[in-house]
Design a protein around this motif. Structure first.
Motif, PDB file in Angstrom:
ATOM      1  N   THR A  79       0.823  -1.203   0.000  1.00  0.00           N
ATOM      2  CA  THR A  79       0.000   0.000   0.000  1.00  0.00           C
ATOM      3  C   THR A  79       0.857   1.253   0.000  1.00  0.00           C
ATOM      4  O   THR A  79       0.586   2.219  -0.726  1.00  0.00           O
ATOM      5  N   LYS A  80       1.916   1.249   0.802  1.00  0.00           N
ATOM      6  CA  LYS A  80       2.805   2.412   0.849  1.00  0.00           C
ATOM      7  C   LYS A  80       3.627   2.540  -0.421  1.00  0.00           C
ATOM      8  O   LYS A  80       3.929   3.655  -0.869  1.00  0.00           O
ATOM      9  N   SER A  81       4.002   1.439  -1.014  1.00  0.00           N
ATOM     10  CA  SER A  81       4.811   1.487  -2.226  1.00  0.00           C
ATOM     11  C   SER A  81       4.018   2.029  -3.409  1.00  0.00           C
ATOM     12  O   SER A  81       4.573   2.673  -4.295  1.00  0.00           O
ATOM     13  N   LEU A  82       2.718   1.779  -3.424  1.00  0.00           N
ATOM     14  CA  LEU A  82       1.862   2.253  -4.510  1.00  0.00           C
ATOM     15  C   LEU A  82       1.022   3.439  -4.069  1.00  0.00           C
ATOM     16  O   LEU A  82      -0.140   3.581  -4.450  1.00  0.00           O
ATOM     17  N   ARG A  83       1.610   4.298  -3.284  1.00  0.00           N
ATOM     18  CA  ARG A  83       0.810   5.342  -2.647  1.00  0.00           C
ATOM     19  C   ARG A  83       0.284   6.373  -3.635  1.00  0.00           C
ATOM     20  O   ARG A  83      -0.751   6.981  -3.411  1.00  0.00           O
ATOM     21  N   ARG A  84       0.971   6.608  -4.765  1.00  0.00           N
ATOM     22  CA  ARG A  84       0.472   7.586  -5.727  1.00  0.00           C
ATOM     23  C   ARG A  84      -0.857   7.141  -6.324  1.00  0.00           C
ATOM     24  O   ARG A  84      -1.668   7.969  -6.749  1.00  0.00           O
ATOM     25  N   MET A  85      -1.087   5.834  -6.349  1.00  0.00           N
ATOM     26  CA  MET A  85      -2.335   5.317  -6.888  1.00  0.00           C
ATOM     27  C   MET A  85      -3.532   5.841  -6.102  1.00  0.00           C
ATOM     28  O   MET A  85      -4.595   6.128  -6.666  1.00  0.00           O
ATOM     29  N   TRP A  86      -3.374   5.985  -4.792  1.00  0.00           N
ATOM     30  CA  TRP A  86      -4.488   6.440  -3.965  1.00  0.00           C
ATOM     31  C   TRP A  86      -4.793   7.911  -4.224  1.00  0.00           C
ATOM     32  O   TRP A  86      -5.964   8.316  -4.192  1.00  0.00           O
ATOM     33  N   ALA A  87      -3.766   8.714  -4.489  1.00  0.00           N
ATOM     34  CA  ALA A  87      -4.008  10.107  -4.850  1.00  0.00           C
ATOM     35  C   ALA A  87      -4.771  10.192  -6.166  1.00  0.00           C
ATOM     36  O   ALA A  87      -5.710  10.994  -6.314  1.00  0.00           O
ATOM     37  N   ASP A 122       6.111  13.682   3.145  1.00  0.00           N
ATOM     38  CA  ASP A 122       5.596  13.364   4.474  1.00  0.00           C
ATOM     39  C   ASP A 122       5.319  11.867   4.612  1.00  0.00           C
ATOM     40  O   ASP A 122       4.779  11.231   3.704  1.00  0.00           O
ATOM     41  N   HIS A 123       5.679  11.311   5.781  1.00  0.00           N
ATOM     42  CA  HIS A 123       5.399   9.906   6.055  1.00  0.00           C
ATOM     43  C   HIS A 123       3.899   9.639   6.196  1.00  0.00           C
ATOM     44  O   HIS A 123       3.468   8.495   6.085  1.00  0.00           O
ATOM     45  N   GLY A 124       3.120  10.691   6.464  1.00  0.00           N
ATOM     46  CA  GLY A 124       1.678  10.529   6.594  1.00  0.00           C
ATOM     47  C   GLY A 124       0.929  10.793   5.300  1.00  0.00           C
ATOM     48  O   GLY A 124      -0.246  11.175   5.343  1.00  0.00           O
ATOM     49  N   TYR A 125       1.574  10.588   4.163  1.00  0.00           N
ATOM     50  CA  TYR A 125       0.978  10.862   2.855  1.00  0.00           C
ATOM     51  C   TYR A 125      -0.344  10.124   2.677  1.00  0.00           C
ATOM     52  O   TYR A 125      -1.360  10.705   2.306  1.00  0.00           O
ATOM     53  N   LEU A 126      -0.359   8.824   2.943  1.00  0.00           N
ATOM     54  CA  LEU A 126      -1.583   8.039   2.779  1.00  0.00           C
ATOM     55  C   LEU A 126      -2.653   8.462   3.782  1.00  0.00           C
ATOM     56  O   LEU A 126      -3.835   8.541   3.448  1.00  0.00           O
TER      57      LEU A 126
END
Length: 741
Positions: free
Chosen positions: A33-41, A118-122
């Motif tokens: 989930t963290k590795s693909l975090r741009r997908m959530w944006a 930021d570590h809290g991006y997600l």
């Protein structure tokens, strides 16, 4: 068209899968989930874009047909009590939906780059999507209970977003302050909802308005009780829209990330109070004196917010007080019955203020990369300046937003603010004088913010070069001090001398700076979270990345052209009035809005003259000061004199102290409310321990003491027991004898 309305229920729930999937992914597959975090944006922007398209489609249909659609279904049924759940699509709903989605999309795109470090991006995007769901649910609600549910969810999201960096004590205190202050208004809102249910027996807006109007026309209600319930309903709007006296949370809320300030505290959450008053306008308009009370709170907030913005050093706090003042204009318009003007200003202000906040975030983003600019989130305008040639796009966009808020034609806020100012003359000359004077103050403090930030040559050479957080400015909080003020008034001068002594040049020097590692890297790869340690620094401020500039450019277009939405080009009706026809008819008003162009031009010349005068005063006070520092000696003399001396010599020291200390409202609350509640809590604690608990404890202790005494009397000898027995009997007989003489 009917089929389109039937699917309107997806408006609030479409953004909801994003926070749910992010939470589930972090729980089950955290690494992926963290590795693909741009997908959530991307998903957040995509889903909100679908909602925006759907909202625009509904709005077009409403403009063409002047229709209102409501759908409800039973939620709780018990004997005579029935609670329904549904959605209401009318012009007010469609306006708010378009505002929330358009500004929300721009902020989400902007945040993709701004929060990339930021570590809290997600967590950030999960909060933002859930906030969008809550706000869209609020504006589509069909009854008061449903509004209250989403109202509290919006407050919860605000608490989470303001305190996003919860490890920072200042941010933690700010979100607590916002939460507690809004609970005061929310409690009043709940009591008002229950009061009107007691009167009418319904929570649904249509039934509520119809039943209440019949009761009023038949004189079957207690007007004192009705007025009290209306004031309690309005209390919720006072807190949420930062109206006096529950405005104290708004400037402290700037401790959250700048995109939060742009979305929540410019275009959406603070507009919830305006939305609530507009939604309940058919209720308020038939209650004596409540409209006067709304307009009174509005005009006080207008003037109060403008005066508090005059001397703020924090760029975001200055914009926050500007938001407070402009929300006061909207509340004033609603209190005067100018429904159209209030919503028109709500639209224009939302885009202009979002542009200003995103522009301020771009400035902060650029300044953080400078070597020697040590506070990672410093927003002090005194330490800025001279940014024009380094961030030209941000500078020009901020200038357009500033001119719009000042009321300069043909920008957006000119058209809406002029309507409110002209209507104020018809309502009350005193209110009109205050409103027009505040328009000049608005131009002054907005131009001041622009000049301090972008013009002149005063820059980062007043910062401690070591990279430590040493700044003499701190925020004032209801919950106590949030920082330590450095007592050395020549701190910045000492910093300059150290830099000169150690060979560290000022901003004007051609020598190279030592690269600092304690700064933000604005361009981080999104497919990995392992590069947070990488940093990037620069000798000079530089323009933000295209991902941040794109939303700013789009908001420039809104600022330039959205004002034309409400201009009556002909003598019949304009687009905005036609759009609002169902709501205006509900208020029993004429939807036509003809215009006398001669009167309009005459009033426009007057308002522009006042705004120009405020801009001239700001230019006179700040432009010469910040353009005259060409060498170290002049900088030295300025530091000794200080910005407070300059301000107070030109106007008055009292005005500066009033503004910089936030009108002493926070100090008043801290002294009389916070300290008083603490003393009350201490007294209650003492009373509970010493009195409430002391009585049973004392009874128990006395029983133990008496038992010990009696135990020592018993010796096991029958003769002793008989002696005591006859002694007690003799004493009682003697007492009885003397009492009967």
């Amino acid at each position: 068209m009917e089929q389109t309305y039937q699917y309107a229920w997806i408006i609030p729930f479409l953004p909801l899968p994003v926070p749910m999937l992010i939470g589930l992914g972090l729980l089950l597959f955290p690494t992926a989930t963290k590795s693909l975090r741009r997908m959530w944006a991307f998903q957040s922007v995509l889903l909100l874009s679908i909602v925006m398209i759907f909202s625009i489609n509904l709005s077009i249909q409403q403009i063409n047909s002047s229709s209102v659609y409501q759908y409800v279904w039973s939620w709780i049924i018990n004997n005579d009590f029935s609670l329904e759940f549904g959605y209401l699509i009318d012009p007010l709903t469609s306006i708010m939906s378009i505002l929330i989605t358009t500004v929300g999309i721009m902020v989400l795109i902007y945040s993709d780059n701004y929060m990339s470090h930021d570590h809290g991006y997600l967590r950030f995007f999960a909060y933002m999507s859930f906030f969008s769901t809550s706000m869209l649910g609020l504006v589509t609600s069909s009854n008061l209970i449903q509004i209250y549910i989403f109202w509290e969810l919006v407050g919860m999201c605000s608490y989470l977003l303001i305190g996003f960096w919860f490890t920072r004590p200042v941010a933690a205190k700010a979100c607590q302050k916002a939460f507690v202050t809004n609970r005061v208004g929310d409690f009043g809102l709940l009591l008002g909802i229950l009061g009107f249910y007691w009167i009418t027996g319904s929570f649904e807006f249509r039934d509520l308005f119809q039943i209440f109007n019949n009761l009023i026309s038949n004189n079957e209600v207690n007007f004192v009780f009705v007025t009290l319930c209306a004031v309690l309903l309005f209390a919720g709007a006072i807190a949420k829209s930062a109206q006096f006296p529950l405005h104290v949370w708004l400037p402290d809320a700037m401790e959250g990330p700048t995109p939060i300030s742009a979305l929540i505290h410019a275009a959406t959450m603070v507009a919830a109070g305006i939305f609530l008053v507009a939604r309940l306008m058919p209720l308020f308009i038939v209650i004596p004196h409540i409209m006067n009370f709304i307009s009174l709170i509005g005009i006080i907030t207008v003037f109060f917010g403008a005066t508090l913005a005059l001397a703020q050093k924090d760029i975001k706090r200055g914009l926050a007080y500007s938001t407070m003042s402009q929300l006061g204009y909207m509340m004033l318009a609603l209190g005067m019955g100018s429904y159209r003007s209030a919503l028109f200003h709500l639209i224009t202000h939302a885009y202009s203020k979002a542009l200003l906040f995103l522009g301020s975030g771009s400035v902060i983003h650029s300044m953080e990369t400078l070597v020697g600019y040590c506070p990672k989130k410093s927003q002090n305008m005194v330490l800025m300046g001279g940014l024009t040639k380094h961030v030209p796009i941000t500078k020009n966009s901020f200038l357009l937003g500033t001119l719009s808020l000042c009321g300069i034609p043909p920008l957006a806020c000119f058209w809406s603010k002029d309507e409110i100012l002209n209507d104020s003359w018809l309502y009350s000359p005193i209110f009109a004088i205050i409103a027009w004077s505040t328009a000049g103050l608005t131009a002054f403090y907005m131009c001041r913010i622009y000049l301090l930030t972008f013009e002149g040559h005063l820059n980062v050479h007043f910062q401690n070069y070591s990279g430590k957080r040493n700044t003499p400015f701190y925020s004032i909080s209801l919950w106590g001090k949030e920082g330590s003020k450095i007592s050395n008034k020549n701190f910045r001068l000492v910093t300059l001398l150290k830099m000169k002594k150690n060979g560290c040049p000022s901003f004007f020097s051609n020598k190279a700076y030592k690269m600092d590692e304690n700064v933000r890297n604005p361009i981080q790869p999104f497919l990995s979270i392992s590069n947070f340690g990488n940093t990037k620094t620069s000798l000079y401020p530089y323009e933000s990345d295209n991902t941040m500039l794109f939303p700013i450019l789009i908001l420039i277009l809104f600022t330039l052209f959205v004002g034309f939405l409400g201009i009556p080009f002909n003598q019949d009706v304009d687009i905005l009035s036609k759009w609002l026809t169902p709501s205006i008819n509900l208020l029993h008003k004429n939807s036509n809005n003809s215009i006398d162009w001669y009167e309009f031009c005459k009033d426009a010349v007057f308002s522009v003259s006042i705004a120009s005068f405020g801009i001239f005063i700001a230019f006179f006070l700040y432009k010469p000061v910040y353009s005259s520092f060409q060498n170290f000696d002049l900088i030295n003399s300025f530091v000794k004199m200080g910005p407070k001396r300059i301000f107070s010599d030109k106007i008055k020291n009292a005005i500066y102290d009033w503004s910089y200390n936030r009108g002493y409202i926070d100090a008043f609350y801290g002294t009389f409310l916070t300290a008083g509640m603490r003393k009350l809590a201490e007294f209650t604690h003492f009373f509970d321990r010493r009195i409430i608990d002391g009585i049973p404890n004392g009874v128990g202790f006395m029983s133990f003491f008496v038992a010990e005494v009696i135990k020592s009397v018993g010796g096991g000898r029958i003769s002793s027991y008989l002696f005591f027995y006859f002694s007690y009997v003799s004493i009682f007989l003697l007492i009885y004898y003397f009492l009967n003489l």
